[in-house]
Design a protein around this motif. Structure first.
Motif, short mmCIF file in Angstrom:
data_model
loop_
_atom_site.label_atom_id
_atom_site.label_comp_id
_atom_site.label_asym_id
_atom_site.label_seq_id
_atom_site.Cartn_x
_atom_site.Cartn_y
_atom_site.Cartn_z
N THR A 266 6.00 17.53 -4.01
CA THR A 266 7.37 17.06 -3.77
C THR A 266 7.65 16.50 -2.40
O THR A 266 8.45 15.79 -2.18
N ALA A 267 7.21 17.57 -1.50
CA ALA A 267 7.21 17.03 -0.01
C ALA A 267 6.60 15.61 0.44
O ALA A 267 7.10 14.89 1.02
N LYS A 268 5.55 15.45 -0.34
CA LYS A 268 4.67 14.37 -0.15
C LYS A 268 5.77 13.05 -0.76
O LYS A 268 5.68 12.05 0.07
N LEU A 269 6.16 13.19 -1.84
CA LEU A 269 6.99 12.20 -2.34
C LEU A 269 8.09 11.90 -1.46
O LEU A 269 8.61 10.97 -1.61
N GLN A 270 8.86 12.99 -1.03
CA GLN A 270 9.91 12.61 0.03
C GLN A 270 9.58 11.83 1.12
O GLN A 270 10.27 10.85 1.59
N ARG A 271 8.55 12.23 1.63
CA ARG A 271 7.80 11.57 2.85
C ARG A 271 7.80 9.95 2.61
O ARG A 271 8.09 9.09 3.45
N THR A 272 6.86 9.71 1.22
CA THR A 272 6.63 8.34 0.92
C THR A 272 7.85 7.61 0.83
O THR A 272 8.06 6.46 0.87
N GLU A 273 9.06 8.09 -0.03
CA GLU A 273 10.15 7.44 -0.05
C GLU A 273 10.95 7.08 1.02
O GLU A 273 11.29 5.93 1.16
N ARG A 274 11.12 7.81 2.27
CA ARG A 274 11.60 7.28 3.43
C ARG A 274 10.65 6.62 4.01
O ARG A 274 11.25 5.62 4.48
N ALA A 275 9.32 6.52 3.82
CA ALA A 275 8.64 5.79 4.57
C ALA A 275 8.89 4.03 3.90
O ALA A 275 8.76 3.26 4.59
N GLU B 90 0.88 -1.16 0.00
CA GLU B 90 -0.10 0.12 -0.06
C GLU B 90 0.83 1.37 0.14
O GLU B 90 0.44 2.34 -0.67
N LEU B 91 2.12 1.30 0.68
CA LEU B 91 2.87 2.32 0.75
C LEU B 91 3.48 2.70 -0.67
O LEU B 91 3.45 3.39 -1.00
N ILE B 92 3.83 1.47 -1.52
CA ILE B 92 4.24 1.66 -2.76
C ILE B 92 3.41 2.48 -3.58
O ILE B 92 3.60 3.06 -4.45
N GLU B 93 2.16 1.50 -3.56
CA GLU B 93 1.06 2.11 -4.43
C GLU B 93 0.73 3.73 -4.19
O GLU B 93 0.61 4.54 -5.30
N PHE B 94 0.67 4.06 -2.76
CA PHE B 94 0.59 5.47 -2.34
C PHE B 94 1.86 6.40 -3.16
O PHE B 94 1.53 7.33 -3.45
N HIS B 95 2.85 5.89 -2.95
CA HIS B 95 4.31 6.70 -3.53
C HIS B 95 3.91 6.81 -4.90
O HIS B 95 4.01 7.77 -5.64
N ASN B 96 3.65 5.80 -5.78
CA ASN B 96 3.36 5.83 -7.21
C ASN B 96 2.42 6.68 -7.67
O ASN B 96 2.38 7.34 -8.60
N GLU B 97 1.12 6.73 -6.99
CA GLU B 97 0.11 7.58 -7.10
C GLU B 97 0.62 9.09 -6.84
O GLU B 97 0.24 10.03 -7.68
N THR B 98 1.25 9.27 -6.05
CA THR B 98 2.06 10.68 -5.53
C THR B 98 2.76 11.13 -6.64
O THR B 98 2.93 12.21 -7.13
N VAL B 99 3.49 10.10 -7.41
CA VAL B 99 4.46 10.47 -8.67
C VAL B 99 3.53 11.02 -9.85
O VAL B 99 3.76 11.59 -10.48
#
Length: 768
Positions: free
Chosen positions: A265-274, A213-222
């Protein structure tokens, strides 16, 4: 329907040369050297490659799954050509002669004249004999093609593509007991039984928790960031105002407006770290109830899987591992109790769907019998008299059209239910969909639909008798004679199926023309964003839905076989549609569609079993027809039973003669000695990397913009812009130059090299 189908072909011939990215996407997106044959831009230039491309080249270019599907279509077209020729040459003259001699002209019409409807007496033994001939023809075609399918599958087992794949020498272990859920436990499972070859590596699955789910959330943010950037930098120029996003509020009211680019951009940084943090802790997670074991060679894995196929090893069972891309990972970790519960709920829901499906069937039945209702409904009688052309068109085209409309959603529902019930792979899901959807079609469209027609005719007969002022006693005395309406109803419905086949033929040609796809891509181009990712998703070859196409073709074949001895024209219509389908789907699979995952034609045995069931259904209906024929002695129907036993015996023969060689690679002693041996799987953790959950190792999406926008990134993002290379999984791991912006986020620039119709083509082609 013929006029509409002809117009569709003309539209296809006009659109194809100008819209190659839609009609020939595999020319641009192909794997390695599997580029389709060259196709000219002339109006009929697409026909030559279809004629000259034979099965060996097809297997190499489009894979064995697609080649087996086309082989099945070729078998069906020649099978029905033979059946149609035999039934028309033998049964039609018999039916016509009998009707001329024994049936009054007012009691027959053009269609019944050619059917078995009014034929009675010993002459029916000609029809019984023809069912023997049809049965023999079908079994001969199946036997010849089954042998060839086994040969093709054995060649696939020995092909470099399969032998060199890692999954081909891997075993999957399911339902591992809790106390054995470790790498050591897996080794203990294999050591508990005598097998000729040891494992080279084992790996137990581990829970991944919320990582997918985290990866899916990250990819949707991208994707959201890409949409904002491409819109802001449209046509290579910076927009007048920076995009904003509303945080909070309701229906565009309230909340706070923030800079959209900075926000994503900030959201993407947070999801990558997570994601990185979660992955670093994955070894601490609990093990799952499944695992994998690799063998030193492909033949070893097949031999061991064959030995253990019906055995439980300390509660676990072992099978050949599927391609990792084929696995439905969400279903792999379900407990046995959860699977039982979901299967029960799924079957209950499926029964509910079948029950409510009687409503559209009733509507279709009424539409199919509009002509017989004119005596009871004044409006229909007036309409028929005032405009016989429109009345005939509506009563002929509307029933199959309504049937096709309701049938559009059923395969999707069947697939969802099968996945909910715990199918472990997409290929197993396809097999389940073929079995269930085909059964659903036969039960609803042939059995229930006819029973509704029988009830409809019974009510009509009763209403007629009431209109003749007959007493209730007389009506009840004639009820037992209504059982004879069952075969008559089947024959009367031949007219419905004669309109069903032209509609299916049109839908096949409409699928070829892809008019809706052309319009939809054009609309998406002008109304929505055109990020590089979206363009690639719109233009890449779609997956071919084998389960749906197989089921529909099988159902058409079942209808044709069932009606062949009753109404030969139905078999003729079936033969025409199969010839059209064979040509159309050969083009589609060569130039448009791809297989989701290559399974080596695994659906073949499922399809052959359903075709044998269709032959048995044909014979069963003949048993009913003869059994309810009052002019024949009761024991005459026994002569119709032997083909049922012959087909059943043939099914057992096929299971024993073909299934073992079809399901497993059975090597010779020479092949065993020459097999390529792999012994260092443990050292490189190959098994863990290949069969770990995809969320553990898949690359995260990298934001992409068009190459003509990258020089503007320094004006969009504050701070220094760096450069680096990034690997794009969307392009098969291709490395490409990227710009590093604030926070270390990489943004890749994708260069466009041309425009075909509505869709752009990338310089980065499909991965080799």
């Amino acid at each position: 329907m013929s006029i509409v189908s002809g117009a569709t072909i003309i539209v296809f011939n006009i659109l194809r040369p100008r819209n190659k990215i839609i009609y020939e996407p595999k020319v641009k997106y192909h794997v390695g050297d599997k580029k389709p044959p060259r196709i000219s831009d002339s109006i009929f230039g697409w026909i030559s490659p279809l004629i000259h491309t034979k099965e060996p080249m097809l297997i190499d270019k489009i894979g064995l799954d697609a080649a087996m599907f086309l082989r099945f279509l070729r078998m069906m077209r020649w099978l029905f050509t033979a059946v149609a020729f035999l039934t028309c040459a033998v049964l039609m003259p018999v039916n016509v002669t009998y009707n001329l001699k024994n049936v009054k002209s007012k009691d027959r019409d053009v269609l019944s004249f050619l059917t078995i409807r009014d034929v009675q007496g010993n002459i029916l033994f000609v029809h019984i004999a023809m069912t023997y001939v049809i049965c023999a023809v079908v079994l001969a075609f199946i036997w010849l093609n089954w042998r060839k399918a086994v040969q093709l599958r054995n060649e696939w087992f020995r092909s470099p593509e399969y032998v060199q794949s890692f999954y081909a020498r891997t075993l999957m272990v399911n339902e591992v007991p809790k106390k054995l859920q470790s790498d050591e436990g897996l080794r203990a499972i294999f050591q508990s039984v005598q097998v000729p070859y040891p494992t080279t590596s084992v790996h137990i699955g581990h829970r991944v928790g919320k990582l997918p789910e985290l990866i899916e959330f990250h990819n949707e943010t991208v994707k959201e960031l890409e949409d904002v950037l491409v819109e802001y930098l449209k046509d290579g120029r910076i927009g007048k105002k920076r995009p904003v996003k509303r945080i909070g509020g309701f229906m565009c009211f309230g909340g706070n407006k923030v800079d959209a680019i900075d926000y994503y951009t900030a959201k993407l940084q947070r999801t990558e770290r997570a994601v990185e943090e979660y992955r670093s802790q994955i070894d601490m997670n609990k093990p799952e109830n499944y695992g994998f074991a690799s063998m030193a060679a492909v033949p070893y894995a097949h031999i061991v899987a064959n030995i253990l196929r019906d055995k439980r090893l300390k509660g676990a069972y072992v099978t050949l591992a599927p391609n990792p891309k084929d696995i439905i990972w969400d279903n792999l970790n379900q407990s046995k109790a959860e699977m039982v519960r979901k299967k029960a709920v799924g079957w209950a829901f499926l029964c509910l769907v079948c029950f409510f499906n009687t409503v559209p069937l009733f509507i279709i039945s009424i539409l199919a019998n509009l002509a017989s209702l004119t005596s009871f409904v004044p409006f229909l009688q007036s309409w028929s008299n005032a405009s016989p052309g429109s009345f005939t068109f509506i009563s002929g085209v509307l029933p199959p059209a309504v049937s096709a409309l309701f049938g559009f959603f059923l395969p999707v529902l069947m697939r969802w239910l099968s996945q909910y019930q715990g199918a472990l792979t997409h290929s197993r899901l396809d097999r389940a969909v073929v079995a269930r959807y085909y059964a659903f079609l036969v039960i609803s469209q042939l059995v229930v639909f006819t029973l509704i027609g029988v009830m409809f005719n019974c009510v009509k007969e009763i209403v007629t008798q009431i209109g003749e002022h007959k007493s209730i006693q007389e009506i009840l005395q004639n009820i037992d004679k209504l059982t004879g309406t069952i075969p008559r109803t089947y024959v009367d419905q031949a007219s419905y199926w004669l309109t069903y086949y032209p509609l299916r033929g049109f839908l096949v040609l409409f699928d070829l023309a892809q008019v809706i796809n052309v319009v939809w891509v054009t609309v998406k181009k002008h109304l929505w964003g055109r990020t590089p990712r979206e363009i690639r998703e719109w233009t890449q070859p779609p997956d071919f839905q084998y389960a749906i196409y197989y089921s529909n073709i099988l159902f058409m074949g079942t209808v044709g076989l069932v009606f062949a001895p009753l109404a030969p024209l139905v078999a003729v219509a079936g033969a025409v549609v199969f010839w059209v389908s064979s040509v159309v789907y050969k083009y589609q699979l060569m130039f448009v569609f791809v297989s989701r995952v290559e399974t080596g034609g695994r659906l073949w045995n499922v399809v052959m079993n359903r075709l044998l069931a269709a032959v048995m259904l044909m014979q069963a209906l003949m048993v009913v027809t003869i059994g309810l024929q009052q002019s024949l002695k009761p024991w005459y129907w026994v002569s119709t039973v032997p083909p049922l036993l012959i087909v059943l015996g043939f099914k057992i023969y096929c299971a024993r003669a073909f299934n073992p060689a079809f399901n497993y690679y059975i090597p010779s002693q020479e092949e065993l000695r020459a097999a390529q041996i792999y012994s260092n799987d443990n050292a490189r953790n190959r098994l863990e990397k290949r069969f770990g959950h995809p969320a553990l190792h898949q690359e995260l999406f990298t934001p992409m913009v068009h190459a003509n926008m990258t020089h503007l990134l320094a004006e969009v993002f504050k701070g220094k812009i760096g450069s680096a290379q990034t690997k794009l999984d969307e392009y098969g791991g291709t490395k490409i130059d990227a710009h590093v912006v604030a926070g270390g986020i990489k943004i890749a620039g994708i260069e466009e090299v041309g425009c075909l119709c509505c869709s752009l083509v990338f310089k980065l082609t499909y991965p080799v």
